[in-house]
Design an enzyme around this catalytic site. Structure first.
Site, PDB file in Angstrom:
ATOM      1  N   GLY A  12      38.374  38.445  14.492  1.00 46.68           N
ATOM      2  CA  GLY A  12      39.041  39.749  14.469  1.00 46.68           C
ATOM      3  C   GLY A  12      40.183  39.725  13.458  1.00 46.68           C
ATOM      4  O   GLY A  12      39.978  39.895  12.252  1.00 46.68           O
ATOM      5  N   GLY A  13      41.395  39.478  13.948  1.00 50.79           N
ATOM      6  CA  GLY A  13      42.600  39.544  13.108  1.00 50.79           C
ATOM      7  C   GLY A  13      42.510  38.776  11.794  1.00 50.79           C
ATOM      8  O   GLY A  13      42.961  39.266  10.752  1.00 50.79           O
ATOM      9  N   GLY A  71      43.122  38.145  20.306  1.00 48.16           N
ATOM     10  CA  GLY A  71      44.388  38.626  19.744  1.00 48.16           C
ATOM     11  C   GLY A  71      45.629  38.007  20.358  1.00 48.16           C
ATOM     12  O   GLY A  71      46.739  38.475  20.125  1.00 48.16           O
ATOM     13  N   HIS A 114      31.404  44.488  23.510  1.00 49.39           N
ATOM     14  CA  HIS A 114      32.744  43.941  23.223  1.00 49.39           C
ATOM     15  C   HIS A 114      33.686  44.290  24.374  1.00 49.39           C
ATOM     16  O   HIS A 114      33.622  45.397  24.919  1.00 49.39           O
ATOM     17  CB  HIS A 114      33.276  44.504  21.902  1.00 49.39           C
ATOM     18  CG  HIS A 114      34.458  43.728  21.399  1.00 49.39           C
ATOM     19  ND1 HIS A 114      35.715  43.886  21.926  1.00 49.39           N
ATOM     20  CD2 HIS A 114      34.556  42.767  20.456  1.00 49.39           C
ATOM     21  CE1 HIS A 114      36.546  43.048  21.313  1.00 49.39           C
ATOM     22  NE2 HIS A 114      35.867  42.363  20.417  1.00 49.39           N
ATOM     23  N   GLU A 143      36.684  45.146  24.472  1.00 49.47           N
ATOM     24  CA  GLU A 143      37.513  46.350  24.266  1.00 49.47           C
ATOM     25  C   GLU A 143      36.737  47.606  24.648  1.00 49.47           C
ATOM     26  O   GLU A 143      37.291  48.557  25.188  1.00 49.47           O
ATOM     27  CB  GLU A 143      37.988  46.408  22.805  1.00 49.47           C
ATOM     28  CG  GLU A 143      39.063  45.361  22.537  1.00 49.47           C
ATOM     29  CD  GLU A 143      39.178  44.932  21.078  1.00 49.47           C
ATOM     30  OE1 GLU A 143      38.625  45.613  20.197  1.00 49.47           O
ATOM     31  OE2 GLU A 143      39.833  43.892  20.838  1.00 49.47           O
ATOM     32  N   SER A 166      40.982  34.650  18.777  1.00 48.18           N
ATOM     33  CA  SER A 166      42.077  33.945  18.092  1.00 48.18           C
ATOM     34  C   SER A 166      41.604  32.825  17.162  1.00 48.18           C
ATOM     35  O   SER A 166      42.285  31.815  17.003  1.00 48.18           O
ATOM     36  CB  SER A 166      43.097  33.414  19.102  1.00 48.18           C
ATOM     37  OG  SER A 166      43.781  34.499  19.695  1.00 48.18           O
ATOM     38  N   ASN A 175      34.872  41.159  12.492  1.00 52.99           N
ATOM     39  CA  ASN A 175      34.903  42.450  13.190  1.00 52.99           C
ATOM     40  C   ASN A 175      36.214  43.127  12.802  1.00 52.99           C
ATOM     41  O   ASN A 175      37.279  42.732  13.264  1.00 52.99           O
ATOM     42  CB  ASN A 175      34.818  42.207  14.705  1.00 52.99           C
ATOM     43  CG  ASN A 175      34.994  43.484  15.508  1.00 52.99           C
ATOM     44  OD1 ASN A 175      34.965  44.589  14.958  1.00 52.99           O
ATOM     45  ND2 ASN A 175      35.169  43.348  16.818  1.00 52.99           N
ATOM     46  N   GLU A 191      33.443  35.396  23.971  1.00 61.63           N
ATOM     47  CA  GLU A 191      34.827  35.787  23.658  1.00 61.63           C
ATOM     48  C   GLU A 191      35.624  35.916  24.957  1.00 61.63           C
ATOM     49  O   GLU A 191      35.567  36.970  25.614  1.00 61.63           O
ATOM     50  CB  GLU A 191      34.852  37.162  22.971  1.00 61.63           C
ATOM     51  CG  GLU A 191      34.237  37.204  21.605  1.00 61.63           C
ATOM     52  CD  GLU A 191      34.869  38.294  20.735  1.00 61.63           C
ATOM     53  OE1 GLU A 191      35.304  37.961  19.641  1.00 61.63           O
ATOM     54  OE2 GLU A 191      34.934  39.460  21.160  1.00 61.63           O
ATOM     55  N   LYS A 204      37.222  45.966  13.595  1.00 64.54           N
ATOM     56  CA  LYS A 204      37.677  46.882  14.655  1.00 64.54           C
ATOM     57  C   LYS A 204      38.063  48.233  14.025  1.00 64.54           C
ATOM     58  O   LYS A 204      37.460  48.609  13.023  1.00 64.54           O
ATOM     59  CB  LYS A 204      38.809  46.240  15.455  1.00 64.54           C
ATOM     60  CG  LYS A 204      38.418  44.851  15.987  1.00 64.54           C
ATOM     61  CD  LYS A 204      39.335  44.311  17.038  1.00 64.54           C
ATOM     62  CE  LYS A 204      38.833  42.953  17.525  1.00 64.54           C
ATOM     63  NZ  LYS A 204      39.639  42.338  18.560  1.00 64.54           N
TER      64      LYS A 204
HETATM   65  P1  13P Z   1      40.821  38.084  17.329  1.00 69.00           P
HETATM   66  O1  13P Z   1      40.169  37.150  16.340  1.00 69.00           O
HETATM   67  O2  13P Z   1      41.839  38.987  16.685  1.00 69.00           O
HETATM   68  O3  13P Z   1      41.336  37.349  18.511  1.00 69.00           O
HETATM   69  O4  13P Z   1      39.678  39.082  17.857  1.00 69.00           O
HETATM   70  C1  13P Z   1      38.487  38.553  18.311  1.00 69.00           C
HETATM   71  C2  13P Z   1      37.535  39.663  18.523  1.00 69.00           C
HETATM   72  O5  13P Z   1      37.710  40.473  19.421  1.00 69.00           O
HETATM   73  C3  13P Z   1      36.395  39.760  17.607  1.00 69.00           C
HETATM   74  O6  13P Z   1      35.436  40.631  18.100  1.00 69.00           O
END
Ligand code: 13P
Length: 248
Positions: free
Chosen positions: A230-231, A169, A91, A93, A209, A6, A163, A8
């Site tokens: 994500g990251g 993150g 999600h 967020e 993470s 993802n 998640e 983002k």
């Molecule tokens: P991180 O891997 O950066 O923690 O993000 C996870 C995420 O929100 C994927 O949708």
């Protein structure tokens, strides 16, 4: 295994072009179901560049309405027409910052399915809920609200992503036994509301993470069918290594 990146709100169309050009030569087809969830602006370019590879295209959101007066929104039909096969719904967020509530999430899931998109349905508890030992209760409510009114056969096109909000993150992940227990509780809800067969069959991913160091051990957990990243997917070389390191 399903491995979903993802991105983002990162990378312009030009940067996505560069990202895919770095990823493809380092990517081995056929080992995993790999999905890139990209910003809307890069979807068409990515579709063109991914032609001939088995990497699937995903979006990060869709509108909770089908057509018409929704300035600034993108419909399920538009995504499908762009070659998108997966879409993230729910999600944390978006739940927190863009007020995606239970009703909107349920509508988005139904519209996605109607437009032949696979849904990556995100659920997870906050730190406060975890500390109050309300993880399972939170997951149950999110799943029941999100999947309200769906038929069992529609679950074939739904992937649940567990998640925990506090893990996103933060560099923190739950203990292995906590991940397994939470995902088991998710399957129990599916069993009660649909069937045992559906609970055993539904794919449940872990996200929060995940990085190049912990990806293979998390992927090996009994309840985990894949990873939502994500990251650690933002750098194409890192991400290609992560995909190689997941062995199951
Ligand atoms: P991180 O891997 O950066 O923690 O993000 C996870 C995420 O929100 C994927 O949708």
């Amino acid at each position: 295994m399903t491995i979903i990146g993802n991105l983002k709100m990162n990378k312009t169309n030009t940067q996505v072009k560069d990202y895919i050009m770095k990823l493809l030569p380092r990517y081995e087809m056929g080992r995993h179901e790999v999905v890139l969830c990209l910003p809307y602006t890069a979807l068409s370019t990515a579709k063109f560049l991914l032609d001939g590879s088995d990497i699937k295209l995903g979006a990060q959101n869709l509108c909770d309405d089908e057509v018409g007066k929704n300035t600034g929104e993108i419909s399920g039909e538009m995504l499908h027409d762009c070659g998108v096969e997966y879409v993230i719904v729910g999600h944390s967020e978006r739940r927190a910052k863009y007020k995606d509530n239970a009703k909107a999430i349920n509508k988005k899931i139904k519209i996605a399915l109607k437009n032949r998109l696979k849904v990556i349905f995100c659920v997870g508890e906050s730190l406060a809920e975890k500390n109050l030992l309300k993880t399972f209760e939170t997951l149950k409510a999110q799943i029941e609200d999100g999947l309200k009114g769906l038929y069992e056969n529609e679950l074939e096109n739904i992937v649940i992503a567990y998640e925990p909000i506090w893990a996103i993150g933060s560099g923190k992940t739950p203990l292995a036994k906590e991940i397994d227990a939470s995902i088991k509780s998710i399957r129990k809800v599916i069993e009660n509301d649909f069937s045992l067969k559906a609970a055993q069959k539904i794919e449940v991913l872990y996200g929060g993470s995940v990085d190049n160091k912990n990806c293979s051990s998390i992927a090996k957990l009994g309840q985990v069918n894949g990873l939502l990243i994500g990251g650690a997917c933002l750098d194409a070389i890192n991400f290609s290594q992560l995909i190689k390191d997941v062995k199951v």
